[in-house]
Design an enzyme around this catalytic site. Structure first.
Site, PDB file in Angstrom:
ATOM      1  N   LYS A 122      54.935   9.006  24.743  1.00  0.00           N
ATOM      2  CA  LYS A 122      54.787  10.466  24.581  1.00  0.00           C
ATOM      3  C   LYS A 122      55.195  11.183  25.873  1.00  0.00           C
ATOM      4  O   LYS A 122      55.816  12.248  25.823  1.00  0.00           O
ATOM      5  CB  LYS A 122      53.341  10.828  24.212  1.00  0.00           C
ATOM      6  CG  LYS A 122      52.916  10.422  22.821  1.00  0.00           C
ATOM      7  CD  LYS A 122      53.672  11.132  21.713  1.00  0.00           C
ATOM      8  CE  LYS A 122      53.325  12.606  21.600  1.00  0.00           C
ATOM      9  NZ  LYS A 122      54.002  13.238  20.436  1.00  0.00           N
ATOM     10  N   TYR A 124      51.525   3.946  24.043  1.00  0.00           N
ATOM     11  CA  TYR A 124      51.592   5.208  23.288  1.00  0.00           C
ATOM     12  C   TYR A 124      51.797   6.390  24.223  1.00  0.00           C
ATOM     13  O   TYR A 124      52.748   7.170  24.070  1.00  0.00           O
ATOM     14  CB  TYR A 124      50.310   5.414  22.459  1.00  0.00           C
ATOM     15  CG  TYR A 124      50.110   6.862  22.018  1.00  0.00           C
ATOM     16  CD1 TYR A 124      50.951   7.430  21.054  1.00  0.00           C
ATOM     17  CD2 TYR A 124      49.107   7.660  22.566  1.00  0.00           C
ATOM     18  CE1 TYR A 124      50.792   8.763  20.660  1.00  0.00           C
ATOM     19  CE2 TYR A 124      48.938   8.974  22.182  1.00  0.00           C
ATOM     20  CZ  TYR A 124      49.786   9.530  21.223  1.00  0.00           C
ATOM     21  OH  TYR A 124      49.629  10.851  20.840  1.00  0.00           O
ATOM     22  N   THR A 142      50.615  15.377  24.200  1.00  0.00           N
ATOM     23  CA  THR A 142      49.195  15.006  24.208  1.00  0.00           C
ATOM     24  C   THR A 142      48.635  15.046  25.631  1.00  0.00           C
ATOM     25  O   THR A 142      49.383  14.858  26.599  1.00  0.00           O
ATOM     26  CB  THR A 142      49.014  13.582  23.628  1.00  0.00           C
ATOM     27  OG1 THR A 142      47.705  13.108  23.947  1.00  0.00           O
ATOM     28  CG2 THR A 142      50.019  12.586  24.195  1.00  0.00           C
ATOM     29  N   ASP A 143      47.329  15.244  25.731  1.00  0.00           N
ATOM     30  CA  ASP A 143      46.690  15.208  27.068  1.00  0.00           C
ATOM     31  C   ASP A 143      46.749  13.794  27.664  1.00  0.00           C
ATOM     32  O   ASP A 143      46.605  13.616  28.876  1.00  0.00           O
ATOM     33  CB  ASP A 143      45.242  15.723  27.003  1.00  0.00           C
ATOM     34  CG  ASP A 143      44.320  14.919  26.093  1.00  0.00           C
ATOM     35  OD1 ASP A 143      44.772  13.938  25.453  1.00  0.00           O
ATOM     36  OD2 ASP A 143      43.119  15.271  26.003  1.00  0.00           O
ATOM     37  N   GLU A 144      47.004  12.785  26.811  1.00  0.00           N
ATOM     38  CA  GLU A 144      47.004  11.404  27.311  1.00  0.00           C
ATOM     39  C   GLU A 144      48.141  11.142  28.293  1.00  0.00           C
ATOM     40  O   GLU A 144      48.126  10.152  29.020  1.00  0.00           O
ATOM     41  CB  GLU A 144      47.059  10.404  26.141  1.00  0.00           C
ATOM     42  CG  GLU A 144      45.869  10.557  25.209  1.00  0.00           C
ATOM     43  CD  GLU A 144      45.715   9.421  24.225  1.00  0.00           C
ATOM     44  OE1 GLU A 144      46.110   8.283  24.535  1.00  0.00           O
ATOM     45  OE2 GLU A 144      45.177   9.675  23.135  1.00  0.00           O
TER      46      GLU A 144
HETATM   47  P1  NAD Z   1      49.865  11.015  12.300  1.00  0.00           P
HETATM   48  O1  NAD Z   1      50.030   9.588  12.695  1.00  0.00           O
HETATM   49  O2  NAD Z   1      48.751  11.416  11.402  1.00  0.00           O
HETATM   50  O3  NAD Z   1      51.224  11.536  11.600  1.00  0.00           O
HETATM   51  C1  NAD Z   1      52.490  11.194  12.088  1.00  0.00           C
HETATM   52  C2  NAD Z   1      53.504  11.549  11.007  1.00  0.00           C
HETATM   53  O4  NAD Z   1      54.820  11.261  11.531  1.00  0.00           O
HETATM   54  C3  NAD Z   1      53.356  10.719   9.724  1.00  0.00           C
HETATM   55  O5  NAD Z   1      53.439  11.566   8.602  1.00  0.00           O
HETATM   56  C4  NAD Z   1      54.540   9.759   9.767  1.00  0.00           C
HETATM   57  O6  NAD Z   1      55.014   9.397   8.477  1.00  0.00           O
HETATM   58  C5  NAD Z   1      55.568  10.571  10.542  1.00  0.00           C
HETATM   59  N1  NAD Z   1      56.562   9.718  11.234  1.00  0.00           N
HETATM   60  C6  NAD Z   1      56.316   8.636  12.020  1.00  0.00           C
HETATM   61  N2  NAD Z   1      57.479   8.118  12.451  1.00  0.00           N
HETATM   62  C7  NAD Z   1      58.475   8.893  11.946  1.00  0.00           C
HETATM   63  C8  NAD Z   1      59.888   8.873  12.045  1.00  0.00           C
HETATM   64  N3  NAD Z   1      60.518   7.918  12.758  1.00  0.00           N
HETATM   65  N4  NAD Z   1      60.597   9.832  11.399  1.00  0.00           N
HETATM   66  C9  NAD Z   1      59.975  10.780  10.666  1.00  0.00           C
HETATM   67  N5  NAD Z   1      58.635  10.841  10.521  1.00  0.00           N
HETATM   68  C10 NAD Z   1      57.887   9.915  11.162  1.00  0.00           C
HETATM   69  O7  NAD Z   1      49.822  11.823  13.675  1.00  0.00           O
HETATM   70  P2  NAD Z   1      48.981  13.133  14.048  1.00  0.00           P
HETATM   71  O8  NAD Z   1      47.626  12.733  14.467  1.00  0.00           O
HETATM   72  O9  NAD Z   1      49.160  14.146  12.993  1.00  0.00           O
HETATM   73  O10 NAD Z   1      49.757  13.570  15.368  1.00  0.00           O
HETATM   74  C11 NAD Z   1      50.842  14.503  15.312  1.00  0.00           C
HETATM   75  C12 NAD Z   1      51.386  14.692  16.704  1.00  0.00           C
HETATM   76  O11 NAD Z   1      50.359  15.164  17.569  1.00  0.00           O
HETATM   77  C13 NAD Z   1      51.910  13.399  17.332  1.00  0.00           C
HETATM   78  O12 NAD Z   1      53.090  13.712  18.046  1.00  0.00           O
HETATM   79  C14 NAD Z   1      50.800  12.980  18.281  1.00  0.00           C
HETATM   80  O13 NAD Z   1      51.307  12.256  19.378  1.00  0.00           O
HETATM   81  C15 NAD Z   1      50.243  14.327  18.700  1.00  0.00           C
HETATM   82  N6  NAD Z   1      48.829  14.303  19.109  1.00  0.00           N
HETATM   83  C16 NAD Z   1      47.851  13.906  18.233  1.00  0.00           C
HETATM   84  C17 NAD Z   1      46.517  13.939  18.634  1.00  0.00           C
HETATM   85  C18 NAD Z   1      45.397  13.570  17.683  1.00  0.00           C
HETATM   86  O14 NAD Z   1      44.238  13.687  18.078  1.00  0.00           O
HETATM   87  N7  NAD Z   1      45.679  13.135  16.474  1.00  0.00           N
HETATM   88  C19 NAD Z   1      46.178  14.342  19.923  1.00  0.00           C
HETATM   89  C20 NAD Z   1      47.196  14.715  20.791  1.00  0.00           C
HETATM   90  C21 NAD Z   1      48.512  14.723  20.364  1.00  0.00           C
END
Ligand code: NAD
Length: 323
Positions: A151, A147, A123-125
């Site tokens: 990451k 968080y 993530t950019d964070e």
């Molecule tokens: P989300 O919270 O919607 O989904 C996370 C998924 O991971 C869920 O289905 C959950 O059941 C699963 N999960 C959690 N813990 C687990 C474990 N221990 N074992 C197996 N599965 C597990 O997240 P998202 O928004 O889809 O984000 C996906 C990725 O992208 C993450 O790594 C997040 O850090 C990164 N990200 C997201 C954003 C955003 O805007 N949403 C931005 C930057 C980066």
């Protein structure tokens, strides 16, 4: 080719898998999804049945399970994470266990079985907060929330596995995603679903925090470019090109839902709230031909319409969230 995709019952991972399943070209991979189905994951994000899809419910920290799945995998895209900053402020332990220990478990198994590339979705964070200008991939990491610190740890562990063991790891750092199927605790679906229900929306502090908005399908295209054309050990920023303050975003969402500023409840600012995120994605553009294709105004309107038309998807999740 067998692709192991972690966390694909969540928002971005499921969009990625749905896109791969929609393409039946000659290189179409078989996909195994490994997801724990935490509060944030739901099987309603994935097709019930597809000849190229296998779903395994399990934890990325389960070393025996991960080892077994990795033995059958050629490549990995790793989305699984605890992803909500506010939850990490209330309790950080699950963030360290899943984001750091879970990633380490995957990397170890990938190394044992010679699997690669592994695309680690960061993530950019991890860069911290920037008042002016944009971060390139070489900018030092300075995460501020539990968080983003978890990451950053997993992001660096992934890169360390490349440098130390020669594992083909590629890291993406993207900005804030929006689109359908996002759990209704993140700002866009939370605000839209509250407004559709005639409820108020909580705006942090003075609302001047700035985020860059990236449509989830643009993000998934960027990830696919990194998986297919990226270089081992490299980091690629993936941005959306639409920077908005939270106040500006709130104004657009109010307008899209036919509500006024009286629907806004000003709440105390998030602790340690980063002021601005901004990634420079020149590298992904020049090396991989990446650019965001979604026009923000059109796609935001489509996103609002999707939540309006899909109450059956989000109402149970919102009840789950408030339990
Ligand atoms: P989300 O919270 O919607 O989904 C996370 C998924 O991971 C869920 O289905 C959950 O059941 C699963 N999960 C959690 N813990 C687990 C474990 N221990 N074992 C197996 N599965 C597990 O997240 P998202 O928004 O889809 O984000 C996906 C990725 O992208 C993450 O790594 C997040 O850090 C990164 N990200 C997201 C954003 C955003 O805007 N949403 C931005 C930057 C980066």
């Amino acid at each position: 080719m067998n692709l192991l995709v972690t966390g694909a019952a969540g928002f971005i991972g499921s969009a990625y898998v749905r896109a791969l399943l929609a393409d039946d070209g000659p290189d179409a991979p078989g996909i195994t999804v490994l997801d724990k189905l935490t509060y944030a994951g739901t099987l309603t994000n994935l097709p019930e049945r597809h000849p190229r899809l296998q779903f395994v419910r399990g934890d990325i920290r389960d070393a025996a399970l991960v080892d077994k799945l990795m033995a059958d995998a050629n490549q990995v895209v790793h989305f699984a994470a605890e992803s909500h900053v506010d939850r990490s402020i209330n309790a950080a332990d699950e963030f360290v266990l899943t984001n750091v220990v879970g990633t380490q478990t995957l990397l170890d198994a990938a190394q044992r079985h010679g699997v690669g590339p592994i695309v680690h979705v960061s993530t950019d964070e991890v860069y911290g907060s920037i008042n002016t200008g944009s971060w390139t991939e070489n900018h030092p990491l300075a995460p501020n929330s539990p968080y983003s610190a978890s990451k950053a740890s997993s992001d660096l562990l992934a890169l360390a596995h490349h440098r130390t063991h020669g594992l083909d790891v590629r890291v993406t750092r993207c900005s804030n995603n929006y689109g359908p199927h996002q759990f209704p605790e993140k700002v866009v679906p939370l605000f839209v679903t509250n407004l559709l229900d005639g409820d108020r929306v909580p705006l942090y502090g003075d609302g001047r925090n700035v985020r860059d908005w990236l449509h989830v399908d643009d993000h998934c295209r960027g990830i696919e470019l990194v998986r297919s054309k990226g270089r081992p050990g490299e980091v690629y920023n993936i941005g959306g090109g639409t920077e908005l303050s939270n106040r500006e975003l709130t104004g657009l969402l109010l307008e899209a839902c036919g509500a006024g500023w009286d629907s806004v409840e000003y709440v105390s600012d998030r602790k340690g709230h980063d002021l601005r995120y901004s990634v420079d994605w020149t590298k992904a553009r020049n090396e991989l031909g990446y650019r965001p294709l979604h026009d923000f105004a059109t796609s935001l309107a489509e996103t609002v319409a999707w939540y309006r038309d899909n109450r059956a998807w989000w109402e149970p999740l919102k009840r789950r969230r408030s339990r």
